[in-house]
Design an enzyme around this catalytic site. Structure first.
Site, PDB file in Angstrom:
ATOM      1  N   TYR A 108       0.909  -1.120  -0.043  1.00 22.47           N
ATOM      2  CA  TYR A 108       0.083  -0.035   0.167  1.00 22.47           C
ATOM      3  C   TYR A 108       0.981   1.506  -0.173  1.00 22.47           C
ATOM      4  O   TYR A 108       1.756   1.302   0.661  1.00 22.47           O
ATOM      5  CB  TYR A 108      -0.849  -0.027   1.044  1.00 22.47           C
ATOM      6  CG  TYR A 108      -1.911   1.114   1.438  1.00 22.47           C
ATOM      7  CD1 TYR A 108      -2.879   1.289   0.454  1.00 22.47           C
ATOM      8  CD2 TYR A 108      -1.275   2.340   2.048  1.00 22.47           C
ATOM      9  CE1 TYR A 108      -3.585   2.377   0.412  1.00 22.47           C
ATOM     10  CE2 TYR A 108      -2.127   3.508   1.900  1.00 22.47           C
ATOM     11  CZ  TYR A 108      -3.235   3.632   1.087  1.00 22.47           C
ATOM     12  OH  TYR A 108      -4.001   4.629   0.846  1.00 22.47           O
ATOM     13  N   TRP A 146       1.070   5.899  -1.529  1.00 21.75           N
ATOM     14  CA  TRP A 146       0.658   6.887  -2.581  1.00 21.75           C
ATOM     15  C   TRP A 146       1.792   6.807  -3.789  1.00 21.75           C
ATOM     16  O   TRP A 146       1.501   7.582  -4.587  1.00 21.75           O
ATOM     17  CB  TRP A 146       0.641   8.076  -1.889  1.00 21.75           C
ATOM     18  CG  TRP A 146      -0.892   8.276  -1.687  1.00 21.75           C
ATOM     19  CD1 TRP A 146      -1.788   7.500  -0.563  1.00 21.75           C
ATOM     20  CD2 TRP A 146      -1.690   9.330  -1.932  1.00 21.75           C
ATOM     21  NE1 TRP A 146      -2.874   7.919  -0.496  1.00 21.75           N
ATOM     22  CE2 TRP A 146      -3.053   9.091  -1.286  1.00 21.75           C
ATOM     23  CE3 TRP A 146      -1.676  10.413  -2.505  1.00 21.75           C
ATOM     24  CZ2 TRP A 146      -3.996   9.921  -1.444  1.00 21.75           C
ATOM     25  CZ3 TRP A 146      -2.538  11.152  -2.795  1.00 21.75           C
ATOM     26  CH2 TRP A 146      -3.884  11.059  -1.938  1.00 21.75           C
TER      27      TRP A 146
END
Ligand SMILES: Nc1nc2c(c(=O)[nH]1)N[C@H]1C(S)=C(S)[C@@H](COP(=O)(O)OP(=O)(O)OC[C@H]3O[C@@H](n4cnc5c(=O)[nH]c(N)nc54)[C@H](O)[C@@H]3O)O[C@H]1N2
Ligand SMILES: Nc1nc2c(c(=O)[nH]1)N[C@H]1C(S)=C(S)[C@@H](COP(=O)(O)OP(=O)(O)OC[C@H]3O[C@@H](n4cnc5c(=O)[nH]c(N)nc54)[C@H](O)[C@@H]3O)O[C@H]1N2
Ligand SMILES: [Mo]
Length: 765
Positions: free
Chosen positions: A114, A116
């Site tokens: 996970y 960004w």
């Protein structure tokens, strides 16, 4: 001075910039000429493109290299690294993937990864990693986000989708002049609107708020921080105990029912199950009447304030905004379900400027006016296996191989993880209870990270592969939720042996004999053409050719003529435009959710006490709000000049209420120790009455910097304090915002912050 619009463009999650380079390196970033409100975050990268925090060669932890995978795992984060050539790193990684795949199966490789990463459709690091692993047998994936995992699982049961409705949020243009009352649970902190996942052409959040205010919208900020709403909006500020929003929403519903202010016609035409919810609110199903007095004692708001608010909401065109932060709490499913239920009761869903919005607090896109763009992206390939965990169950997975757990109606088991691989994310930033995670971290035999700078994640790895930054590559910034398509140009040369993630995986794929499967014979330019072609084929209007786009630098994808009003089409014709729920309607009661039999998430919205909140704060009396940082995105660029400028004495600022500070003899500017049973960190105090008494605020993002493994974080990463527990068996989301702590003045010589000092690096002769 030459015309800045001739400079090349780059884009990131915090904006689009014109970049001036000198001698192969970006030296200045100017806000895009179409952006009325550029974010300063961008130039935070300029001074850290090179230097001690930059990783420029492949690195291997000493014991791992000398004694093999799984050696001295407890020394991760402390041992020196050995710099190695790419050939060595590629060979060792290829051998280890082969070993693990053969001995344990590919589910033992966790690459949920996970994070960004950076903007750009091609150089998206997690997609690159997943594509690569799919060519060599697959991996265990993750489901959902840290942003709103509970809503991603829950809202599809109520509205048929969650993502569709953050892409069609009622726009500021629709709010302006139509919305009388904007009730914001969690406020609309403009620090957050600097950000959009994937790209921001023009920042519109402040403009939208100001225009609505000027046209007469009255704002109410419900939450622990007055600063979650710009002063100039003159908002009312209600500061209930954090985590009590579902109780307040229940009591608002109670007032509507008892005063017959709910819209029965709307409820019967567009929803199912209201009677079941009403029976609960009225106390018929459990003997507890959820009236304003009941909620007042839970939330510490006055009962009159609640009943008055319900009447005002029913009398005026009202927008209910629920911050994403409400989902990152214990039982984070409930605030959203209750808010949707209340909006349905008000009967304003689908109207101009009324109804409900998910996360006006969160990103620039929420309220922005755009036509959703179906943007092409790097293909991740067919999945050989489809194992997954809910994203925030990483520590539990490592602790409990083979263990059973429940998620959204499914009975699942954790894999036996042997390898963990991250590219484009930082669990030492995003995960809760880092000391617990650190203990579990010893389980895998091999941990690999692709990174460009020495984050705690990189330091706690066995193998670190040096990646490029987005300044160092060509790409296309496009997202579904922003009208600008940006041709990103390479404006800096990558230092040393750093490679972009594509080339990193291409090298390992070659070593494993699958280079052609991984690349499909395409290089960066070929992939960009392919991604852009896919986008063009699906676009609503004719997009320029790629050549033209590169020449122009950007393209403005025209928004619809009419301002967006979420669910307008459904309300206009609920049969032709039925929702994707089992009933086609808004499910105030869900048979599906009810059938799961979860007492922590039954068939309609309920109030459940959070595991930690001010209602059970005996041992640790302060509620910690670790919200998003204003000077950076998560942990990204914490080492750069913009973020460093926002620190106090080099550490994370902490906001305390004057009474809480005085009770502990703490003064403005003091270094304090924030602690609970899970951990402790240092911070520097700001005293302010714009925070609710009993709450303290400390943003996320300071790079984890423990004095010793599991010890005090010297720099101020609040995730040493937060609890690692799922929202419920339905969503299994993270609950960072449900956290109790205490604080004390730190006495003695404060330890030096070493977060930005790289690990010891050795070289073989
Ligand atoms: N206490 C608390 N914790 C929280 C939250 C909270 O509210 N409170 N919020 C949560 C939320 S909503 C989120 S979304 C998460 C965010 O958590 P993350 O998304 O994991 O945080 P980032 O710092 O953005 O991590 C991205 C990493 O990718 C690296 N990177 C950037 N570009 C590239 C690239 O091109 N290649 C490679 N290989 N690496 C790259 C960056 O250097 C950075 O280290 O945090 C969560 N954690
Ligand atoms: N500058 C900047 N902007 C960002 C990010 C960043 O790192 N930096 N991260 C981006 C990401 S990944 C995400 S997911 C979004 C997150 O968007 P949000 O989840 O909206 O962001 P937060 O800042 O965590 O929370 C907003 C506010 O909610 C309030 N709040 C917390 N708990 C409660 C509660 O129980 N009840 C009520 N009523 N209010 C509460 C807090 O006061 C907090 O300031 O932000 C995005 N925007
Ligand atoms: Mo997020």
């Amino acid at each position: 001075m030459s015309d800045p619009t001739n400079l090349p463009l780059t884009a990131n999650h915090w904006g689009t910039y014109r970049v001036r380079s000198e001698e192969g390196q970006a030296v200045e970033m100017l806000g895009f000429e179409h952006d009325p409100d550029p974010s300063p975050i961008g130039s935070g990268i300029l001074d850290v493109q090179t230097g001690p925090t930059r990783i420029t060669e492949p690195m291997i932890r000493e014991s791992w290299l000398e004694s093999g995978p799984g050696s001295n795992n407890e020394k991760r984060g402390q041992e020196p690294f050995i710099a190695v050539p790419w050939e060595t790193a590629n060979r060792l990684i290829a051998d280890d993937i082969t070993r693990i795949s053969r001995d344990y199966g590919n589910a033992s490789i966790y690459a949920g990864c996970y994070g960004w990463a950076s903007a750009g459709r091609f150089h998206h690091a997690p997609s690159q990693l997943k594509r690569f692993l799919n060519t060599v047998g697959g991996y265990t994936n993750s489901f959902g986000t840290y942003s709103f995992a509970a809503a991603e699982a829950m809202v599809p049961h109520i509205l048929g989708s969650f993502r569709d409705f953050i892409a069609t949020t009622t726009s500021w243009e629709s709010i302006e002049g139509n919305c009388d009352l904007f009730v914001a649970f969690g406020g609309v902190p403009v620090k957050n609107g600097q950000i959009e996942s994937g790209a921001v052409g023009a920042h519109v959040q402040k403009k939208g708020l100001r225009a609505a205010h000027a046209a007469g919208t009255h704002f109410i900020n419900i939450g622990p921080l007055r600063s979650d709403m710009m002063d100039e909006l003159g908002a009312e500020w209600l500061a209930p105990r954090p985590g009590t929003d579902p109780a307040i929403l229940m009591a608002l519903a109670h007032t509507l029912i008892t005063e017959n202010l709910h819209d029965e016609a709307f409820l019967s035409r567009y929803t199912i199950g209201f009677e079941r919810f009403a029976a609960y609110v009225m106390g018929e199903s459990d003997g507890i009447v959820k009236d304003a007095d009941w909620a007042a004692s839970i939330a510490e708001l006055s009962a009159d304030t609640i009943t008055d608010l319900a009447r005002r909401m029913a009398a005026q065109r009202t927008m209910i905004s629920v911050a994403w932060s409400l989902t990152r709490q214990d039982h984070g499913e409930q605030a959203y379900w209750a808010a949707i239920t209340l909006a349905a009761m008000l009967g304003q869903i689908g109207t101009a400027g009324g109804g409900i919005g998910f996360g006006y607090s969160a990103e620039n896109s929420i309220g922005n006016h755009f036509t959703p763009l179906v943007a092409g992206s790097l293909l991740q390939g067919d999945k050989p296996i489809d194992n997954f965990i809910p994203v925030a169950r990483i520590t539990e997975m490592l602790e409990n191989p083979g263990g059973a757990f429940q998620f959204n109606g499914q009975d699942l088991t954790y894999p036996d993880t042997r390898m963990v691989w991250w590219a484009g994310g930082n669990p030492f930033h995003h995960h809760q209870d880092l000391n617990r995670m650190l203990r579990a971290w010893q389980k895998p035999e091999t941990i690999i990270t692709n990174e460009w700078c020495w984050t705690a994640m990189a330091r706690h790895s066995d193998i670190v592969l040096p990646a490029t930054t987005s300044l160092e590559r060509n790409d296309l910034a496009m997202t579904q939720r922003d009208p600008y398509i940006i041709a990103m140009s390479k404006v800096s040369e990558a230092p040393g042996d750093a490679r972009d993630d594509y080339d990193i995986f291409r090298g390992i794929a070659k070593q494993m004999g699958v280079e052609d499967t991984f690349t499909e014979g395409r290089d960066e330019a070929d992939w960009l053409r392919w991604i852009y072609d896919v986008t063009r084929q699906q676009a609503a209007v004719e997009l320029p050719t790629l050549k033209q786009l590169r020449k122009d630098g950007f393209f403005f994808y025209p928004p619809p003529e009419q301002p967006t009003a979420m669910l307008r089409e459904f309300v206009a014709d609920p049969v032709a435009n039925a929702l994707k729920t089992p009933s086609g309607k808004i499910e105030i009661f869900s048979e599906t959710v009810d059938s799961f039999g979860y007492d922590d998430c039954p068939g309609h919205a309920v109030w459940r006490e959070p595991v930690e909140w001010l209602g059970n704060a005996e041992k640790y009396p302060l509620h910690l709000i670790s919200n998003q940082p204003k000077d950076k995105l998560h942990s990204q660029l914490d080492h750069g000049a913009v973020s460093r400028k926002g620190k106090l004495k080099g550490r994370e600022p902490v906001t305390l209420h004057p009474e809480d500070a005085a009770a502990r003899g703490i003064n403005e500017g003091d270094i304090i120790r924030v602690f609970n049973d899970r951990g402790a960190c240092l911070g520097v105090v700001i005293i302010s009455d714009s925070i609710r008494q009993g709450v303290m605020q400390m943003s996320t993002g300071a790079w984890y910097d423990p004095i010793e493994p599991g010890g005090l974080c010297k720099h101020g990463n609040p995730n040493v304090l937060t609890i690692d527990k799922g929202t419920s068996r339905l969503g299994q989301g993270p609950i960072a915002h449900s956290c109790l702590v205490d604080v004390e003045r730190f006495e003695g010589e404060p330890p030096e912050v070493t977060a930005f000092v790289p690990p010891v690096i050795k070289r073989r002769s």
